[in-house]
Design a protein around this motif. Sequence first.
Motif, PDB file in Angstrom:
ATOM      1  N   VAL A 191     -55.569 -39.519   7.822  1.00 11.58           N
ATOM      2  CA  VAL A 191     -56.277 -40.623   8.475  1.00 11.58           C
ATOM      3  C   VAL A 191     -57.699 -40.160   8.817  1.00 11.58           C
ATOM      4  CG1 VAL A 191     -56.293 -42.264  10.390  1.00 11.58           C
ATOM      5  CG2 VAL A 191     -54.121 -41.464   9.453  1.00 11.58           C
ATOM      6  N   SER A 192     -58.675 -40.946   8.436  1.00  9.61           N
ATOM      7  CA  SER A 192     -60.070 -40.588   8.695  1.00  9.61           C
ATOM      8  C   SER A 192     -60.361 -40.593  10.197  1.00  9.61           C
ATOM      9  CB  SER A 192     -61.003 -41.577   7.989  1.00  9.61           C
ATOM     10  OG  SER A 192     -62.351 -41.318   8.326  1.00  9.61           O
ATOM     11  N   LYS A 193     -60.941 -39.508  10.683  1.00 10.23           N
ATOM     12  CA  LYS A 193     -61.318 -39.417  12.096  1.00 10.23           C
ATOM     13  C   LYS A 193     -62.386 -40.440  12.466  1.00 10.23           C
ATOM     14  CE  LYS A 193     -58.584 -35.902  12.675  1.00 10.23           C
ATOM     15  NZ  LYS A 193     -57.315 -36.053  13.429  1.00 10.23           N
ATOM     16  N   ASP A 194     -63.153 -40.857  11.474  1.00  7.20           N
ATOM     17  CA  ASP A 194     -64.218 -41.843  11.730  1.00  7.20           C
ATOM     18  C   ASP A 194     -63.646 -43.151  12.257  1.00  7.20           C
ATOM     19  OD1 ASP A 194     -66.031 -39.977  10.847  1.00  7.20           O
ATOM     20  OD2 ASP A 194     -66.146 -40.782   8.811  1.00  7.20           O
ATOM     21  N   LEU A 195     -62.443 -43.513  11.778  1.00  3.53           N
ATOM     22  CA  LEU A 195     -61.821 -44.759  12.235  1.00  3.53           C
ATOM     23  C   LEU A 195     -61.526 -44.698  13.726  1.00  3.53           C
ATOM     24  CD1 LEU A 195     -59.310 -45.415   9.308  1.00  3.53           C
ATOM     25  CD2 LEU A 195     -61.445 -46.622   9.756  1.00  3.53           C
ATOM     26  N   TYR A 196     -60.997 -43.576  14.182  1.00  2.86           N
ATOM     27  CA  TYR A 196     -60.688 -43.427  15.602  1.00  2.86           C
ATOM     28  C   TYR A 196     -61.966 -43.377  16.440  1.00  2.86           C
ATOM     29  CZ  TYR A 196     -55.890 -42.317  14.224  1.00  2.86           C
ATOM     30  OH  TYR A 196     -54.619 -42.379  13.707  1.00  2.86           O
ATOM     31  N   GLU A 197     -62.991 -42.714  15.920  1.00  2.00           N
ATOM     32  CA  GLU A 197     -64.251 -42.627  16.657  1.00  2.00           C
ATOM     33  C   GLU A 197     -64.899 -43.998  16.784  1.00  2.00           C
ATOM     34  OE1 GLU A 197     -66.564 -39.754  14.611  1.00  2.00           O
ATOM     35  OE2 GLU A 197     -65.294 -38.051  15.186  1.00  2.00           O
ATOM     36  N   ALA A 198     -64.873 -44.776  15.688  1.00  2.00           N
ATOM     37  CA  ALA A 198     -65.462 -46.118  15.725  1.00  2.00           C
ATOM     38  C   ALA A 198     -64.686 -47.018  16.687  1.00  2.00           C
ATOM     39  CB  ALA A 198     -65.455 -46.723  14.319  1.00  2.00           C
TER      40      ALA A 198
END
Length: 276
Positions: free
Chosen positions: A167-174
Amino acid sequence: MIAMLGFLVYPMASVIYYSLQRYNVTKPWDNGFAGLDNFRTLLFEDPLFWQSLGFSLRWVVVEVVLQFLLGLGLALIVNESFVGRALSRAMVFSPWAVSGVLTTAIWVLLYNPFTGVSRYLADMGLIEYGAAPLANPDTVFWAAVVAELWRGVPFFAILLLADLQSVSKDLYEAASVDGASRLRRFFHITLPHLRDAIILSTLLRSVWEFNNVDLLYTLTGGGPAHQTTTLPLYVAQLAAQSHDFGYATALTTVAFLILTFFSITYLRLSKFGAKS
């Protein structure tokens, strides 16, 4: 094609052939073509077939649901960064490397009424001395469930953790920037991403638990009074103890049809592989 014929088609054809035969090695004079008599017997004259089938379904539902929930929880925990994470992962995954018979040996010792956990619970006044969870009809089911949970939960933890790491960490950060809570991130990012892994793991584990023989055979022997006898365990007992291979293969054929129908239906209803 040769490999498929040798390892898949021929064994399946043999099972179907013997399911239509009376084949008991202890009664060779009675062997011969039986037609659908074996199937008629199991449907209308064998109450143990229905009892073992009902227990198999109960066993699968309870085990798969609990293993999935606990496995998902462990996967989410060991996916986080913390001191000792590598050791924690090794401890979580280690029961999966233990064979079913060895798992049984461990839990038989734990359930021993004089030297196991029961003795310490009795010392605390929680149960009576000499209580045997595996011999009591009221506790044997959940005692077996706990033993299988210890072995089965790591399977879900391993499979789900592998998918979680993609799972891309960018999704959680966004999502965090947009003010999404941890719970909303779980339901809107984590679960959708794990969808196919959940479908595949629950399907595989359902089939494996339905076919569970080693743990229940060595832990309870299907008792007491056949209360922990699954359909495959009943088949094993007929073949190994009664040597009634004709009737045992008829039961195997029915089990195969049940699992095939369940697998196809489950994959179609869950839309496995479809884009969400």
